[in-house]
Design a protein around this motif. Structure first.
Motif, PDB file in Angstrom:
ATOM      1  N   GLY A 258       0.784  -1.225   0.000  1.00 46.32           N
ATOM      2  CA  GLY A 258       0.000   0.000   0.000  1.00 46.32           C
ATOM      3  C   GLY A 258       0.815   1.273   0.000  1.00 46.32           C
ATOM      4  O   GLY A 258       0.268   2.354  -0.235  1.00 46.32           O
ATOM      5  N   GLY A 259       2.114   1.178   0.267  1.00 50.15           N
ATOM      6  CA  GLY A 259       2.967   2.365   0.186  1.00 50.15           C
ATOM      7  C   GLY A 259       3.677   2.759   1.466  1.00 50.15           C
ATOM      8  O   GLY A 259       4.379   3.766   1.496  1.00 50.15           O
ATOM      9  N   THR A 260       3.529   1.989   2.547  1.00 45.99           N
ATOM     10  CA  THR A 260       4.254   2.286   3.778  1.00 45.99           C
ATOM     11  C   THR A 260       5.701   1.843   3.628  1.00 45.99           C
ATOM     12  O   THR A 260       5.970   0.709   3.237  1.00 45.99           O
ATOM     13  CB  THR A 260       3.618   1.567   4.982  1.00 45.99           C
ATOM     14  OG1 THR A 260       2.249   1.952   5.089  1.00 45.99           O
ATOM     15  CG2 THR A 260       4.337   1.942   6.269  1.00 45.99           C
ATOM     16  N   SER A 261       6.635   2.728   3.953  1.00 43.88           N
ATOM     17  CA  SER A 261       8.049   2.434   3.748  1.00 43.88           C
ATOM     18  C   SER A 261       8.587   1.469   4.793  1.00 43.88           C
ATOM     19  O   SER A 261       8.276   1.594   5.991  1.00 43.88           O
ATOM     20  CB  SER A 261       8.863   3.733   3.786  1.00 43.88           C
ATOM     21  OG  SER A 261      10.251   3.451   3.687  1.00 43.88           O
ATOM     22  N   LEU A 262       9.385   0.515   4.356  1.00 41.97           N
ATOM     23  CA  LEU A 262      10.060  -0.395   5.283  1.00 41.97           C
ATOM     24  C   LEU A 262      11.161   0.308   6.065  1.00 41.97           C
ATOM     25  O   LEU A 262      11.624  -0.203   7.082  1.00 41.97           O
ATOM     26  CB  LEU A 262      10.665  -1.569   4.505  1.00 41.97           C
ATOM     27  CG  LEU A 262       9.691  -2.660   4.032  1.00 41.97           C
ATOM     28  CD1 LEU A 262      10.403  -3.584   3.062  1.00 41.97           C
ATOM     29  CD2 LEU A 262       9.157  -3.436   5.210  1.00 41.97           C
ATOM     30  N   PHE A 263      11.553   1.485   5.591  1.00 41.50           N
ATOM     31  CA  PHE A 263      12.654   2.212   6.227  1.00 41.50           C
ATOM     32  C   PHE A 263      12.170   3.198   7.278  1.00 41.50           C
ATOM     33  O   PHE A 263      12.963   3.881   7.907  1.00 41.50           O
ATOM     34  CB  PHE A 263      13.480   2.942   5.162  1.00 41.50           C
ATOM     35  CG  PHE A 263      14.018   2.026   4.100  1.00 41.50           C
ATOM     36  CD1 PHE A 263      15.167   1.287   4.318  1.00 41.50           C
ATOM     37  CD2 PHE A 263      13.370   1.884   2.885  1.00 41.50           C
ATOM     38  CE1 PHE A 263      15.668   0.436   3.348  1.00 41.50           C
ATOM     39  CE2 PHE A 263      13.862   1.036   1.901  1.00 41.50           C
ATOM     40  CZ  PHE A 263      15.013   0.304   2.126  1.00 41.50           C
ATOM     41  N   GLY A 264      10.868   3.286   7.445  1.00 40.57           N
ATOM     42  CA  GLY A 264      10.308   4.135   8.478  1.00 40.57           C
ATOM     43  C   GLY A 264      10.058   5.561   8.017  1.00 40.57           C
ATOM     44  O   GLY A 264      10.655   6.043   7.053  1.00 40.57           O
ATOM     45  N   GLY A 265       9.137   6.245   8.727  1.00 39.10           N
ATOM     46  CA  GLY A 265       8.919   7.665   8.501  1.00 39.10           C
ATOM     47  C   GLY A 265       7.994   8.034   7.367  1.00 39.10           C
ATOM     48  O   GLY A 265       7.739   9.211   7.148  1.00 39.10           O
ATOM     49  N   ARG A 266       7.434   7.056   6.621  1.00 39.43           N
ATOM     50  CA  ARG A 266       6.573   7.386   5.497  1.00 39.43           C
ATOM     51  C   ARG A 266       5.477   6.342   5.330  1.00 39.43           C
ATOM     52  O   ARG A 266       5.760   5.140   5.272  1.00 39.43           O
ATOM     53  CB  ARG A 266       7.369   7.493   4.201  1.00 39.43           C
ATOM     54  CG  ARG A 266       6.547   8.102   3.064  1.00 39.43           C
ATOM     55  CD  ARG A 266       7.378   8.398   1.833  1.00 39.43           C
ATOM     56  NE  ARG A 266       7.775   7.199   1.116  1.00 39.43           N
ATOM     57  CZ  ARG A 266       8.998   6.733   1.058  1.00 39.43           C
ATOM     58  NH1 ARG A 266       9.957   7.363   1.699  1.00 39.43           N
ATOM     59  NH2 ARG A 266       9.290   5.645   0.363  1.00 39.43           N
ATOM     60  N   GLY A 267       4.233   6.816   5.285  1.00 37.22           N
ATOM     61  CA  GLY A 267       3.098   5.920   5.109  1.00 37.22           C
ATOM     62  C   GLY A 267       1.888   6.439   5.862  1.00 37.22           C
ATOM     63  O   GLY A 267       2.000   7.310   6.725  1.00 37.22           O
ATOM     64  N   THR A 268       0.719   5.939   5.527  1.00 36.35           N
ATOM     65  CA  THR A 268      -0.521   6.315   6.202  1.00 36.35           C
ATOM     66  C   THR A 268      -1.356   5.059   6.443  1.00 36.35           C
ATOM     67  O   THR A 268      -1.068   3.990   5.892  1.00 36.35           O
ATOM     68  CB  THR A 268      -1.359   7.314   5.374  1.00 36.35           C
ATOM     69  OG1 THR A 268      -1.884   6.639   4.221  1.00 36.35           O
ATOM     70  CG2 THR A 268      -0.518   8.504   4.934  1.00 36.35           C
ATOM     71  N   THR A 269      -2.384   5.207   7.262  1.00 35.02           N
ATOM     72  CA  THR A 269      -3.259   4.067   7.517  1.00 35.02           C
ATOM     73  C   THR A 269      -4.004   3.623   6.258  1.00 35.02           C
ATOM     74  O   THR A 269      -4.373   2.455   6.128  1.00 35.02           O
ATOM     75  CB  THR A 269      -4.278   4.413   8.612  1.00 35.02           C
ATOM     76  OG1 THR A 269      -4.994   5.600   8.236  1.00 35.02           O
ATOM     77  CG2 THR A 269      -3.585   4.659   9.944  1.00 35.02           C
ATOM     78  N   TRP A 270      -4.222   4.570   5.332  1.00 36.36           N
ATOM     79  CA  TRP A 270      -4.894   4.210   4.083  1.00 36.36           C
ATOM     80  C   TRP A 270      -4.037   3.283   3.234  1.00 36.36           C
ATOM     81  O   TRP A 270      -4.548   2.617   2.322  1.00 36.36           O
ATOM     82  CB  TRP A 270      -5.263   5.462   3.295  1.00 36.36           C
ATOM     83  CG  TRP A 270      -6.290   6.288   4.005  1.00 36.36           C
ATOM     84  CD1 TRP A 270      -6.079   7.445   4.685  1.00 36.36           C
ATOM     85  CD2 TRP A 270      -7.690   6.012   4.138  1.00 36.36           C
ATOM     86  NE1 TRP A 270      -7.255   7.921   5.221  1.00 36.36           N
ATOM     87  CE2 TRP A 270      -8.261   7.059   4.904  1.00 36.36           C
ATOM     88  CE3 TRP A 270      -8.519   4.993   3.669  1.00 36.36           C
ATOM     89  CZ2 TRP A 270      -9.615   7.107   5.224  1.00 36.36           C
ATOM     90  CZ3 TRP A 270      -9.876   5.026   3.982  1.00 36.36           C
ATOM     91  CH2 TRP A 270     -10.401   6.070   4.745  1.00 36.36           C
ATOM     92  N   SER A 271      -2.735   3.230   3.522  1.00 35.50           N
ATOM     93  CA  SER A 271      -1.864   2.291   2.810  1.00 35.50           C
ATOM     94  C   SER A 271      -2.344   0.862   3.014  1.00 35.50           C
ATOM     95  O   SER A 271      -2.316   0.040   2.082  1.00 35.50           O
ATOM     96  CB  SER A 271      -0.422   2.423   3.321  1.00 35.50           C
ATOM     97  OG  SER A 271       0.071   3.730   3.183  1.00 35.50           O
ATOM     98  N   ALA A 272      -2.780   0.564   4.241  1.00 40.52           N
ATOM     99  CA  ALA A 272      -3.244  -0.788   4.546  1.00 40.52           C
ATOM    100  C   ALA A 272      -4.490  -1.132   3.741  1.00 40.52           C
ATOM    101  O   ALA A 272      -4.663  -2.276   3.291  1.00 40.52           O
ATOM    102  CB  ALA A 272      -3.517  -0.921   6.044  1.00 40.52           C
ATOM    103  N   VAL A 273      -5.375  -0.154   3.548  1.00 44.97           N
ATOM    104  CA  VAL A 273      -6.603  -0.397   2.787  1.00 44.97           C
ATOM    105  C   VAL A 273      -6.272  -0.736   1.340  1.00 44.97           C
ATOM    106  O   VAL A 273      -6.760  -1.729   0.782  1.00 44.97           O
ATOM    107  CB  VAL A 273      -7.529   0.836   2.852  1.00 44.97           C
ATOM    108  CG1 VAL A 273      -8.796   0.583   2.044  1.00 44.97           C
ATOM    109  CG2 VAL A 273      -7.881   1.176   4.291  1.00 44.97           C
ATOM    110  N   LEU A 274      -5.421   0.087   0.726  1.00 40.46           N
ATOM    111  CA  LEU A 274      -5.065  -0.143  -0.677  1.00 40.46           C
ATOM    112  C   LEU A 274      -4.320  -1.465  -0.846  1.00 40.46           C
ATOM    113  O   LEU A 274      -4.607  -2.246  -1.765  1.00 40.46           O
ATOM    114  CB  LEU A 274      -4.204   1.012  -1.185  1.00 40.46           C
ATOM    115  CG  LEU A 274      -4.922   2.349  -1.390  1.00 40.46           C
ATOM    116  CD1 LEU A 274      -3.916   3.450  -1.702  1.00 40.46           C
ATOM    117  CD2 LEU A 274      -5.950   2.244  -2.497  1.00 40.46           C
ATOM    118  N   GLY A 275      -3.357  -1.714   0.032  1.00 43.74           N
ATOM    119  CA  GLY A 275      -2.595  -2.961  -0.064  1.00 43.74           C
ATOM    120  C   GLY A 275      -3.458  -4.184   0.134  1.00 43.74           C
ATOM    121  O   GLY A 275      -3.316  -5.194  -0.570  1.00 43.74           O
TER     122      GLY A 275
END
Length: 403
Positions: free
Chosen positions: A337-354
Motif C-alpha cells: 500500500g505504500g508504507t516504507s520499510l525504512f520508516g517515517g513514510r506511510g498512512t493508515t490508508w496504505s493498509a486499505v489499498l494494499g
C-alpha cells in the motif's frame, strides 16, 4: 458556466503540476498501488465477467476487513522502521479469549469483547516497553511474542481446540450485517466527501494564516469531487447487492480516525519523527520509550480487533486461528500500500489499498479456478515490486538530505 469550466480546468492543471512535483521528488504516494489494483481488476474482469459484479465486490469489501485491521497496526510499527511478527498470534489469542469467556463461561458478550481487546493492548504494551528499554530490534522481541501468545492461545482453548460463536451474537454479526436501505450508503458517501472538504479547507486556512505553503481552493474542490465520485460509485455497487456492510463501515471509520491521529496530532508527529531519525528524536527531547511502547500497543490492539473480525467471518475460533498466511498478508498489505520499510513514510490508508490488492488477487484466483500456488507467486511479485519502488523512491530524497 464559462467561469465554472475555467475553474475546473485551473484546478486540474494545478493538480497535475502538484503530481509532477511529487514524482520528481520521489514522493510517489499511492499512485503505484492504484495502478497495480487497476491492472489486477481489469485482468480478472477479462478472465471472468463476474469479478466486478456487485456480489463479488461486496464479498471482497468484507473479506479485507479482518486482515486489513491488523495491517493498519502494522503501519504504525513500520513507521518506526520496525516490524511486528506477533500480530497473527495476538489476533488468535484475543479471539480465543473472547470465545472462551462468552461461549464457554457465559460472560456477557460486551465484557468478553472488552477483555479480548485489552489482551491485545496488553501484549503489545509489554512488547513495546521491552523493545524501548532493551533496544533489541522489534522483530526479535515480537518473534518471541509470536511463540508465547500462540502457546497461550492453545492453553486458553484447551482440549476442545475449537469454539463456535453464537451466530446471533454481536461479534458474529459484525461481518454478516448489512444496511439494506440505499439512503444509508449514499448518505455516508456524501458525509465522507463533505468531511474531506471541511478538513482540507480548514488546513488550507490555517496554513495560509501562518504563511505556509497550502493547497488552493480549486485544488481542494477537485480533490473533494474525486472522493465524492469514488464514494458514490462504491455506494451504488454495494446497494445493488445487499447494501453497505457493517464491517466495511467500521473498518473505514477506524482507518479514518487513526489517520487523523497519525497526521494531525502531537503523538502522530512524534511517531513520524522517531521513524525518520531515532537519534535526532532523542536529541529533540521526544520520549522515545513512550512512543515505541504506544506504537506496539496500538499494533496489538488492532491485531486483537482484527482477530475478532476474522473469527466473526467464520463464526468460530480454533487452534489454527492467527496462523497460516495471515501475518505475511498483513505485512504485505502495509508495504504494498505504500508504507516504507525504512520508516517515517506511510498512512493508515496504505493498509486499505494494499489489502485490496492482495484480496483482489485471492478473489480473482478463486473465481477463475487458478491454483493457490500461483496466488502466492503473484502476491510475492507485487510485494517485491513494492519494496523496489520504495527503495528507488528514497534516492531522490536522500540526495536532498532527507531520510
Amino acid at each position: 458556466m464559462v467561469k465554472i469550466m475555467q475553474a475546473v480546468a485551473g484546478g486540474a492543471r494545478s493538480a497535475v503540476a502538484a503530481v509532477r512535483r511529487r514524482l520528481r521528488a520521489g514522493e510517489l504516494g499511492s499512485l503505484p498501488v492504484v495502478l497495480v489494483l487497476a491492472v489486477v481488476w481489469i485482468t480478472f474482469q477479462c478472465l471472468n465477467q463476474n469479478f466486478l459484479s456487485p456480489r463479488n465486490l461486496s464479498n471482497l469489501s468484507v473479506d479485507i476487513v479482518g486482515t486489513g485491521l491488523i495491517a493498519v497496526g502494522i503501519v504504525f510499527v513500520l513507521l518506526l522502521g520496525q516490524l511486528d511478527l506477533s500480530v497473527g498470534s495476538i489476533s488468535g489469542l484475543a479471539a480465543a479469549v473472547f470465545a472462551v469467556l462468552n461461549v464457554n463461561n457465559g460472560v456477557p458478550e460486551w465484557l468478553a469483547l472488552v477483555v479480548a481487546v485489552l489482551v491485545g493492548t496488553g501484549a503489545g504494551t509489554v512488547q513495546g516497553y521491552s523493545v524501548a528499554r532493551t533496544r533489541v530490534p522489534a522483530f526479535v522481541v515480537t518473534l518471541a511474542g509470536l511463540l508465547t501468545w500462540n502457546g497461550l492461545m492453545l492453553a486458553v482453548l484447551g482440549d476442545s481446540g475449537t469454539v463456535s460463536l453464537d451466530e446471533n451474537g454481536l461479534v458474529a454479526r459484525l461481518t454478516s450485517y448489512y444496511f439494506t436501505h440505499d439512503a444509508v450508503a449514499y448518505g455516508l458517501a456524501a458525509v465522507a466527501a463533505g468531511a474531506v472538504f471541511l478538513v482540507s479547507d480548514r488546513d488550507r486556512r490555517r496554513r495560509r494564516a501562518l504563511g505556509m505553503p497550502h493547497r488552493t481552493l480549486r485544488g481542494i474542490l477537485m480533490r473533494t469531487a474525486g472522493v465524492a465520485v469514488l464514494a458514490f460509485a462504491v455506494a451504488f455497487l454495494l446497494n445493488r447487492f445487499q447494501g453497505l456492510p457493517l464491517a466495511l463501515l467500521i473498518f473505514l471509520l477506524l482507518v479514518a480516525v487513526l489517520d487523523v491521529v497519525l497526521r494531525r496530532t502531537h503523538y502522530g508527529r512524534q511517531v513520524y519523527a522517531v521513524g525518520g531519525s531515532l537519534e535526532a528524536s532523542r536529541r529533540a527531547s521526544i520520549d522515545v520509550t513512550w512512543v515505541q511502547t504506544a506504537v506496539l500497543a496500538a499494533s496489538g490492539t488492532m491485531a486483537a480487533v482484527g482477530g475478532l473480525f476474522l473469527a466473526s467471518r467464520i463464526t468460530s475460533v480454533s487452534q489454527t486461528s492467527g496462523s497460516g498466511v495471515l501475518l505475511v498478508n498483513a505485512i504485505a498489505a502495509a508495504v504494498i500500500g505504500g508504507t516504507s520499510l525504512f520508516g517515517g513514510r506511510g498512512t493508515t490508508w496504505s493498509a486499505v489499498l494494499g489489502m485490496l490488492v492482495i484480496q483482489s488477487i485471492a478473489s480473482g484466483m478463486a473465481i477463475t479456478d487458478t491454483p493457490p500456488a500461483v496466488q502466492f507467486v503473484i502476491t510475492g511479485g507485487v510485494l517485491f515490486a513494492a519494496v523496489v519502488i520504495d527503495s528507488l523512491a528514497r534516492r531522490p530524497q536522500e540526495t536532498r538530505g532527507r531520510t
